[in-house]
Design an enzyme around this catalytic site. Structure first.
Site, PDB file in Angstrom:
ATOM      1  N   CYS A  45      14.397   1.623   6.566  1.00 23.12           N
ATOM      2  CA  CYS A  45      13.500   0.985   5.611  1.00 23.12           C
ATOM      3  C   CYS A  45      13.687   1.584   4.215  1.00 23.12           C
ATOM      4  O   CYS A  45      14.694   1.312   3.580  1.00 23.12           O
ATOM      5  CB  CYS A  45      12.062   1.070   6.118  1.00 23.12           C
ATOM      6  SG  CYS A  45      11.020  -0.229   5.437  1.00 23.12           S
ATOM      7  N   HIS A  75      12.326  -1.135  11.156  1.00 23.33           N
ATOM      8  CA  HIS A  75      12.021   0.137  11.826  1.00 23.33           C
ATOM      9  C   HIS A  75      12.374   0.010  13.300  1.00 23.33           C
ATOM     10  O   HIS A  75      11.479  -0.184  14.136  1.00 23.33           O
ATOM     11  CB  HIS A  75      10.531   0.458  11.714  1.00 23.33           C
ATOM     12  CG  HIS A  75      10.075   0.803  10.337  1.00 23.33           C
ATOM     13  ND1 HIS A  75      10.077   2.081   9.865  1.00 23.33           N
ATOM     14  CD2 HIS A  75       9.625   0.035   9.330  1.00 23.33           C
ATOM     15  CE1 HIS A  75       9.625   2.097   8.622  1.00 23.33           C
ATOM     16  NE2 HIS A  75       9.342   0.858   8.276  1.00 23.33           N
ATOM     17  N   GLU A 134      12.870   2.099  15.391  1.00 19.49           N
ATOM     18  CA  GLU A 134      12.253   3.142  16.228  1.00 19.49           C
ATOM     19  C   GLU A 134      11.049   2.626  17.009  1.00 19.49           C
ATOM     20  O   GLU A 134      10.725   3.131  18.080  1.00 19.49           O
ATOM     21  CB  GLU A 134      11.847   4.361  15.392  1.00 19.49           C
ATOM     22  CG  GLU A 134      10.717   4.159  14.376  1.00 19.49           C
ATOM     23  CD  GLU A 134      11.217   3.714  13.002  1.00 19.49           C
ATOM     24  OE1 GLU A 134      12.313   3.120  12.925  1.00 19.49           O
ATOM     25  OE2 GLU A 134      10.496   3.959  12.012  1.00 19.49           O
TER      26      GLU A 134
HETATM   27  N1  GLN Z   1       8.117   1.333   0.182  1.00 19.17           N
HETATM   28  C1  GLN Z   1       9.130   0.452   0.665  1.00 19.17           C
HETATM   29  C2  GLN Z   1       8.657  -0.988   0.698  1.00 19.17           C
HETATM   30  O1  GLN Z   1       7.483  -1.229   0.673  1.00 19.17           O
HETATM   31  C3  GLN Z   1       9.629   0.881   2.032  1.00 19.17           C
HETATM   32  C4  GLN Z   1       8.610   0.793   3.097  1.00 19.17           C
HETATM   33  C5  GLN Z   1       8.965   1.567   4.334  1.00 19.17           C
HETATM   34  O2  GLN Z   1       9.855   2.398   4.312  1.00 19.17           O
HETATM   35  N2  GLN Z   1       8.266   1.335   5.422  1.00 19.17           N
HETATM   36  O3  GLN Z   1       9.450  -1.892   0.769  1.00 19.17           O
END
Ligand code: GLN
Length: 548
Positions: free
Chosen positions: A381, A513, A515
């Site tokens: 992410c 994600h 995970e």
């Molecule tokens: N802050 C980033 C976004 O909002 C990444 C979010 C995250 O890593 N979950 O896109």
């Protein structure tokens, strides 16, 4: 439908979620269709707006709910996808009751905690069993008995014995038995008080699980049974273990499964707990060890990265390797020396998800270091977004490239908000959440990672995206976009889901994600491949060191 209610006493953070999950694993191992739900007595609607430093990670379900991290434990131990309805909060319950009142559903009645709020709670519990077609529903009540906010929930589960019948309900209470070193004694008094408190709201536990540092002598368990009116043989110990996955085995060995069978009138079955035995076996006797650096902000709060740590562990299990973590505080990565020092001896670098500008330059440096030194890199992410920023700045020549999350005036917003996010009002539940598809470009590292699958679903939790306007320039400079969101009604075709570098042993960033989907019996492909790459890197490093 049968119900097991899990409450906790004495102190919080006893690992009630683990005991609940382990109980689920024990029953699941007997072939039952089991589901679990967590009741969180806080007034927030969900965990999405809370600080990870206090509550640990926000776990995201397939249907896009931002839930308590215990839901993640349930998914991993039960090996089933859960949903928004598996995490009930005071906020949800009251919101719904108040909306019903305004709609006129309770016309002419005085709306009260009992029965209206308690009915709402009971209906939410029954609904989980119904919609998830479960034979056994395990209900974990968050907090500790005696808290003001958990009272309506305790009253609701008390009533459920009457509604569902005593033969279909069990109350399990988890408490702490402290060990006093000076007098070399285990103390049961807090447990007695805690059970007394539970009884004062009308619940007599059927089973007591004692958390303690060590396995407790029989006489301690007998004493607890005697003073709490629980049958002898209904008191169990959940003592400290090295690996989480030992807990189901420890509890089963003491006969918790048999006790539950007896209590719910189930046929005795010999459980299959092979997954947990095998996992523990590898964890205790790994063939190899790798060291993975996690370059993040919450390095003193591992719970903020719970699913990530689990996924790395699963990736390790698949490779029969133990994964050791080197926590790297990105705020301390300033000079070149800091990086060399922080990443000395690591076999791979992972930059996890995150929000906010704090530590962002350190994360960019970590990505650069991995790219330049040929160290396996996995960006999750935000970890993918910083890899794109880094590439834009130092390879594509886009000076001061950034995400508009961190620099609204950047000349090169390579990461930016898409129109659908610009319209969003409020911060609760408004991100791009839950399962989204990713189309994988054949012939890429990503295609190899996912074993040739062309379309996969992973869970998301983010607002910002790789800016499509910059994709041609990044590709020209050599960045490979290996995963995209296939077109969807009202959604941008081709949002970047994954990036990689072709001339690097393993450099992968994913917008999702993965995970959250990883389980011991179903490890997440990017994590398996990442650990594999770390092992290969270690081999190369050793070879070079040996040859020199
Ligand atoms: N802050 C980033 C976004 O909002 C990444 C979010 C995250 O890593 N979950 O896109």
């Amino acid at each position: 439908m049968r119900y097991i209610f899990v409450t906790g006493g004495v102190v919080s953070s006893l690992g009630k979620g683990i005991v609940t999950s382990s109980l689920g694993a024990i029953l699941r191992g007997r072939g039952y269709r089991v589901t679990a739900l967590k009741i969180d007595p806080y007034v927030n609607i969900d965990a999405g707006t809370m600080r990870p430093y206090e509550h640990g990670e926000v776990f995201v379900t397939a249907d896009g709910a931002e839930t308590d991290l215990d839901i993640g434990h349930y998914e991993r131990f039960l090996d089933r996808d859960l949903a928004r309805i598996n995490n009930v909060t005071t906020g949800q319950v009251y919101l719904s009751v108040i909306q019903k009142e305004r709609r006129g559903d309770y016309l002419s009645q005085t709306v009260q905690v009992i029965p209206h709020v308690t009915d709402e709670i009971k209906e939410r519990i029954r609904r989980v069993g119904r919609e998830q077609n479960a034979e056994i529903v395990i209900v974990e009540v968050g907090g500790t008995v005696g808290d003001i906010e958990s009272l309506p929930f305790l009253e609701a589960i008390r009533q459920m014995r009457f509604d569902a019948g005593p033969e279909n309900t069990l109350y399990l209470h988890l408490t702490l038995v402290p060990y006093l070193r000076t007098s070399e004694e285990f103390k049961t008094k807090p447990t007695q008080h805690s059970v007394a408190t539970l009884r004062s709201v009308g619940i007599q536990p059927d089973i007591i699980v004692l958390r303690s540092e060590k396995d407790l002598p029989e006489e301690v368990k007998r004493k607890v049974a005697l003073f709490t009116n629980v049958e002898a043989g209904s008191v169990f110990t959940s003592y400290d273990v090295r690996f989480l996955y030992e807990v189901p085995l420890v509890l089963e060995e003491q006969g918790l499964g048999k006790r539950v069978e007896a209590g719910l009138g189930l046929e005795p079955v010999i459980p299959n707990l092979g997954v947990w035995r095998e996992a523990v076996e590898v964890l205790k006797n790994p063939e190899r060890r790798v060291r993975v650096a996690i370059a993040g902000k919450y390095v003193k709060m591992p719970d903020a990265y719970l699913s990530l740590l689990e996924a790395l562990r699963h990736g390790g299990l698949k490779n029969r390797a133990a994964v050791e973590i080197a926590w790297v505080d990105v705020e301390k990565l300033k000079a070149e020396d800091d990086l060399a020092e922080a990443f000395a001896g690591v076999d791979a670098i992972l930059v996890p998800g995150g929000f906010g500008v704090r530590g962002i330059e350190g994360k960019i440096k970590a990505a650069r270091y991995a790219r330049e030194k040929g160290i396996p890199y996995l960006g999750i992410c935000l970890g993918m977004q910083v890899a794109v920023i880094e590439f834009a700045r130092h390879v594509a020549g886009l000076e001061r490239a950034n995400s508009t999350e961190f620099d609204p005036y950047t000349p090169h917003p390579v990461i930016d908000l898409m129109p659908e996010q610009l319209e969003v009002e409020g911060l609760g539940g408004t991100m791009r959440l839950g399962d989204w598809p990713m189309r994988i470009r054949p012939g890429t590292l990503l295609a190899r990672v996912y074993g040739g699958q062309e379309l996969v679903f992973e869970r998301h939790r983010h607002r910002y995206e790789v800016n499509p306007d910059y994709v041609p320039r990044l590709e020209e400079a050599g960045l490979v976009i290996s995963g995209v969101t296939p077109g969807r009604e009202g959604r941008g075709e081709g949002l970047v889901e994954a990036i990689e570098l072709p001339d690097h042993p393993f450099f992968l960033g994913v917008q999702s994600h993965p995970e959250f989907k990883s389980r011991p019996m179903r490890p997440s492909p990017p994590f398996v491949a990442f650990v594999e790459a770390a092992l290969a890197y270690q081999d190369r490093r050793r070879l070079l060191a040996g040859g020199a």
